[in-house]
Write a protein that holds these residues in place. Structure first.
Motif, PDB file in Angstrom:
ATOM      1  N   TYR A  45       0.810  -1.202   0.000  1.00 50.45           N
ATOM      2  CA  TYR A  45       0.000   0.000   0.000  1.00 50.45           C
ATOM      3  C   TYR A  45       0.851   1.262   0.000  1.00 50.45           C
ATOM      4  CZ  TYR A  45       0.917  -0.889   4.949  1.00 50.45           C
ATOM      5  OH  TYR A  45       1.520  -1.189   6.147  1.00 50.45           O
ATOM      6  N   CYS A  46       0.205   2.319  -0.461  1.00 49.87           N
ATOM      7  CA  CYS A  46       0.810   3.650  -0.501  1.00 49.87           C
ATOM      8  C   CYS A  46      -0.246   4.641  -0.051  1.00 49.87           C
ATOM      9  CB  CYS A  46       1.260   3.970  -1.929  1.00 49.87           C
ATOM     10  SG  CYS A  46       1.795   5.678  -2.181  1.00 49.87           S
ATOM     11  N   GLY A  47       0.089   5.439   0.923  1.00 49.31           N
ATOM     12  CA  GLY A  47      -0.748   6.549   1.356  1.00 49.31           C
ATOM     13  C   GLY A  47       0.144   7.776   1.433  1.00 49.31           C
ATOM     14  N   ALA A  48       0.040   8.672   0.467  1.00 42.98           N
ATOM     15  CA  ALA A  48       0.887   9.866   0.416  1.00 42.98           C
ATOM     16  C   ALA A  48      -0.009  11.085   0.219  1.00 42.98           C
ATOM     17  CB  ALA A  48       1.902   9.742  -0.709  1.00 42.98           C
ATOM     18  N   TYR A  49       0.460  12.246   0.659  1.00 40.21           N
ATOM     19  CA  TYR A  49      -0.442  13.396   0.651  1.00 40.21           C
ATOM     20  C   TYR A  49       0.296  14.715   0.495  1.00 40.21           C
ATOM     21  CZ  TYR A  49       1.224  13.712   5.458  1.00 40.21           C
ATOM     22  OH  TYR A  49       2.036  13.803   6.565  1.00 40.21           O
ATOM     23  N   ILE A  50      -0.454  15.709   0.027  1.00 39.83           N
ATOM     24  CA  ILE A  50      -0.048  17.108   0.106  1.00 39.83           C
ATOM     25  C   ILE A  50      -0.802  17.649   1.303  1.00 39.83           C
ATOM     26  CG2 ILE A  50      -0.155  19.380  -0.969  1.00 39.83           C
ATOM     27  CD1 ILE A  50      -0.086  17.976  -3.699  1.00 39.83           C
ATOM     28  N   ASP A  51      -0.077  18.090   2.310  1.00 38.68           N
ATOM     29  CA  ASP A  51      -0.688  18.562   3.551  1.00 38.68           C
ATOM     30  C   ASP A  51      -1.594  19.761   3.277  1.00 38.68           C
ATOM     31  OD1 ASP A  51      -1.105  18.190   6.231  1.00 38.68           O
ATOM     32  OD2 ASP A  51       0.661  19.292   6.864  1.00 38.68           O
ATOM     33  N   PHE A  52      -2.713  19.841   3.978  1.00 40.64           N
ATOM     34  CA  PHE A  52      -3.694  20.896   3.770  1.00 40.64           C
ATOM     35  C   PHE A  52      -3.101  22.273   4.062  1.00 40.64           C
ATOM     36  CE2 PHE A  52      -7.017  23.793   5.107  1.00 40.64           C
ATOM     37  CZ  PHE A  52      -7.885  23.697   4.029  1.00 40.64           C
ATOM     38  N   ASP A  53      -3.258  23.193   3.096  1.00 38.56           N
ATOM     39  CA  ASP A  53      -2.843  24.582   3.263  1.00 38.56           C
ATOM     40  C   ASP A  53      -3.610  25.429   2.250  1.00 38.56           C
ATOM     41  OD1 ASP A  53      -1.689  27.061   3.585  1.00 38.56           O
ATOM     42  OD2 ASP A  53       0.378  26.335   3.471  1.00 38.56           O
ATOM     43  N   ALA A  54      -4.739  25.954   2.648  1.00 38.34           N
ATOM     44  CA  ALA A  54      -5.549  26.781   1.751  1.00 38.34           C
ATOM     45  C   ALA A  54      -5.016  28.207   1.669  1.00 38.34           C
ATOM     46  CB  ALA A  54      -7.002  26.793   2.206  1.00 38.34           C
ATOM     47  N   GLU A 102      -2.124  -6.732  -8.065  1.00 40.28           N
ATOM     48  CA  GLU A 102      -3.242  -6.034  -8.702  1.00 40.28           C
ATOM     49  C   GLU A 102      -3.573  -4.882  -7.766  1.00 40.28           C
ATOM     50  OE1 GLU A 102      -4.664  -6.580 -11.623  1.00 40.28           O
ATOM     51  OE2 GLU A 102      -3.550  -8.412 -12.081  1.00 40.28           O
ATOM     52  N   ALA A 103      -3.582  -3.660  -8.290  1.00 34.02           N
ATOM     53  CA  ALA A 103      -3.680  -2.479  -7.427  1.00 34.02           C
ATOM     54  C   ALA A 103      -4.911  -1.638  -7.745  1.00 34.02           C
ATOM     55  CB  ALA A 103      -2.425  -1.627  -7.573  1.00 34.02           C
ATOM     56  N   PHE A 104      -5.579  -1.180  -6.682  1.00 32.64           N
ATOM     57  CA  PHE A 104      -6.648  -0.196  -6.770  1.00 32.64           C
ATOM     58  C   PHE A 104      -6.038   1.144  -6.395  1.00 32.64           C
ATOM     59  CE2 PHE A 104      -9.901   2.389  -4.654  1.00 32.64           C
ATOM     60  CZ  PHE A 104     -10.777   2.542  -5.723  1.00 32.64           C
ATOM     61  N   ILE A 105      -6.245   2.167  -7.226  1.00 34.70           N
ATOM     62  CA  ILE A 105      -5.662   3.497  -7.018  1.00 34.70           C
ATOM     63  C   ILE A 105      -6.792   4.504  -6.860  1.00 34.70           C
ATOM     64  CG2 ILE A 105      -4.147   5.270  -7.983  1.00 34.70           C
ATOM     65  CD1 ILE A 105      -3.784   2.247  -9.802  1.00 34.70           C
ATOM     66  N   SER A 106      -6.666   5.372  -5.869  1.00 40.91           N
ATOM     67  CA  SER A 106      -7.641   6.427  -5.665  1.00 40.91           C
ATOM     68  C   SER A 106      -6.897   7.722  -5.358  1.00 40.91           C
ATOM     69  CB  SER A 106      -8.583   6.071  -4.510  1.00 40.91           C
ATOM     70  OG  SER A 106      -9.574   7.068  -4.361  1.00 40.91           O
ATOM     71  N   PHE A 107      -7.144   8.755  -6.168  1.00 35.45           N
ATOM     72  CA  PHE A 107      -6.513  10.052  -5.984  1.00 35.45           C
ATOM     73  C   PHE A 107      -7.600  11.096  -5.775  1.00 35.45           C
ATOM     74  CE2 PHE A 107      -5.051  14.129  -7.809  1.00 35.45           C
ATOM     75  CZ  PHE A 107      -3.980  14.366  -6.971  1.00 35.45           C
ATOM     76  N   THR A 108      -7.508  11.835  -4.674  1.00 36.80           N
ATOM     77  CA  THR A 108      -8.458  12.905  -4.357  1.00 36.80           C
ATOM     78  C   THR A 108      -7.691  14.206  -4.197  1.00 36.80           C
ATOM     79  OG1 THR A 108      -9.960  11.378  -3.233  1.00 36.80           O
ATOM     80  CG2 THR A 108     -10.208  13.714  -2.720  1.00 36.80           C
ATOM     81  N   VAL A 109      -8.223  15.275  -4.786  1.00 36.16           N
ATOM     82  CA  VAL A 109      -7.587  16.591  -4.686  1.00 36.16           C
ATOM     83  C   VAL A 109      -8.655  17.644  -4.386  1.00 36.16           C
ATOM     84  CG1 VAL A 109      -7.730  17.012  -7.184  1.00 36.16           C
ATOM     85  CG2 VAL A 109      -5.995  18.200  -5.839  1.00 36.16           C
ATOM     86  N   PHE A 110      -8.282  18.634  -3.580  1.00 34.00           N
ATOM     87  CA  PHE A 110      -9.115  19.801  -3.306  1.00 34.00           C
ATOM     88  C   PHE A 110      -8.437  20.981  -3.989  1.00 34.00           C
ATOM     89  CE2 PHE A 110     -10.162  16.746  -0.138  1.00 34.00           C
ATOM     90  CZ  PHE A 110     -11.539  16.854  -0.029  1.00 34.00           C
ATOM     91  N   ALA A 111      -9.097  21.533  -5.007  1.00 41.95           N
ATOM     92  CA  ALA A 111      -8.431  22.507  -5.864  1.00 41.95           C
ATOM     93  C   ALA A 111      -9.371  23.637  -6.264  1.00 41.95           C
ATOM     94  CB  ALA A 111      -7.909  21.798  -7.123  1.00 41.95           C
ATOM     95  N   MET A 182      -3.079  10.439  -2.289  1.00 43.60           N
ATOM     96  CA  MET A 182      -2.932   9.294  -3.188  1.00 43.60           C
ATOM     97  C   MET A 182      -2.985   8.024  -2.345  1.00 43.60           C
ATOM     98  SD  MET A 182      -2.466   7.729  -6.051  1.00 43.60           S
ATOM     99  CE  MET A 182      -1.930   8.896  -7.307  1.00 43.60           C
ATOM    100  N   ALA A 183      -3.903   7.123  -2.688  1.00 42.31           N
ATOM    101  CA  ALA A 183      -4.020   5.850  -2.010  1.00 42.31           C
ATOM    102  C   ALA A 183      -3.902   4.732  -3.046  1.00 42.31           C
ATOM    103  CB  ALA A 183      -5.355   5.737  -1.272  1.00 42.31           C
ATOM    104  N   ILE A 184      -3.012   3.785  -2.782  1.00 37.67           N
ATOM    105  CA  ILE A 184      -2.861   2.615  -3.642  1.00 37.67           C
ATOM    106  C   ILE A 184      -2.888   1.394  -2.743  1.00 37.67           C
ATOM    107  CG2 ILE A 184      -1.437   1.417  -5.346  1.00 37.67           C
ATOM    108  CD1 ILE A 184      -0.060   4.138  -5.917  1.00 37.67           C
ATOM    109  N   LYS A 185      -3.728   0.431  -3.073  1.00 36.42           N
ATOM    110  CA  LYS A 185      -3.841  -0.812  -2.297  1.00 36.42           C
ATOM    111  C   LYS A 185      -3.670  -1.966  -3.265  1.00 36.42           C
ATOM    112  CE  LYS A 185      -5.253  -3.709   0.939  1.00 36.42           C
ATOM    113  NZ  LYS A 185      -5.395  -3.772   2.306  1.00 36.42           N
ATOM    114  N   GLY A 186      -2.635  -2.778  -3.056  1.00 36.60           N
ATOM    115  CA  GLY A 186      -2.356  -3.888  -3.951  1.00 36.60           C
ATOM    116  C   GLY A 186      -2.353  -5.216  -3.222  1.00 36.60           C
ATOM    117  N   VAL A 187      -2.813  -6.257  -3.918  1.00 40.91           N
ATOM    118  CA  VAL A 187      -2.772  -7.612  -3.364  1.00 40.91           C
ATOM    119  C   VAL A 187      -1.962  -8.490  -4.324  1.00 40.91           C
ATOM    120  CG1 VAL A 187      -4.918  -7.447  -2.055  1.00 40.91           C
ATOM    121  CG2 VAL A 187      -4.993  -8.198  -4.409  1.00 40.91           C
ATOM    122  N   ALA A 188      -1.249  -9.452  -3.748  1.00 44.15           N
ATOM    123  CA  ALA A 188      -0.362 -10.315  -4.512  1.00 44.15           C
ATOM    124  C   ALA A 188      -1.143 -11.235  -5.426  1.00 44.15           C
ATOM    125  CB  ALA A 188       0.512 -11.130  -3.563  1.00 44.15           C
TER     126      ALA A 188
END
Length: 190
Positions: A45-54, A102-111, A182-188
């Motif tokens: 798995y991968c959980g990475a982010y741009i820290d909130f700063d409006a 096999e990976a599920f990817i989900s990217f969310t952005v506030f822009a 960015m969230a990525i969840k992979g299973v073997a």
């Protein structure tokens, strides 16, 4: 010794699958469909982010062609992934595990748009430089309102595969990013 079929054994005569002595804690056995298999991590798995700063958001110069998001993401939770950042050039979420997943990817952005008239802005997920089918979304951005968009994708990954995010708009503009995840969840797989 008596000749006994394994299928008739009951506890305490059951035994662990072959290779368990070399397996790491948390690994699971993955059969290969040919009467064998290997122990592999349950998930990557991968959980990475741009820290909130409006107040002082990250910005991305957007054109009418896909441009790679090159913001500096913070490492959140990483297992089998690294965040590869080359300032001003790219940010890649690189798979470093040794088993295929096999990976599920989900990217969310506030822009929002930094200034100017509203633009239709597209966000898309790419694997190794190729767009992932079905992983593109669009949102109208203006400079008055923050809005969010999430794009999802699914793909196979092997060692050194990477995911990146690309952005384009119907006219050149600068997009302000208050935060992103960015969230990525992979299973073997065998």
């Amino acid at each position: 010794m008596a000749n006994v079929n394994h299928s008739t054994l009951t506890d305490p005569f059951l035994h662990e699958p072959k290779g368990v002595a070399a397996a790491s804690s948390g690994d699971v056995y993955v059969a290969d469909g040919s009467g064998s298999g290997n122990h592999r991590p349950l998930s990557r798995y991968c959980g990475a982010y741009i820290d909130f700063d409006a107040a002082s958001p990250a910005t991305h110069t957007t054109t009418t062609s896909d441009t790679v998001l090159a913001e500096d993401f913070e490492d959140g939770e990483l297992n089998g992934f690294t965040v590869d950042h080359n300032a001003g050039s790219y940010t890649r979420f690189k798979y470093t595990g040794t088993e295929n997943i096999e990976a599920f990817i989900s990217f969310t952005v506030f822009a929002k748009q930094a200034s100017g008239s509203e633009k239709d802005v597209q966000f898309a997920l790419f694997k190794d430089g190729t767009e992932i089918d079905g992983a593109r979304g669009i949102r109208t951005q203006n400079n008055d309102d923050w809005g969010s968009i999430t794009v999802n994708g699914f793909c196979a990954m092997s060692t050194n595969s990477y995911i990146d995010v690309r952005i384009k708009a119907d006219a050149s503009c600068t997009i302000s990013l208050a935060s992103a995840f960015m969230a990525i969840k992979g299973v073997a797989v065998a």
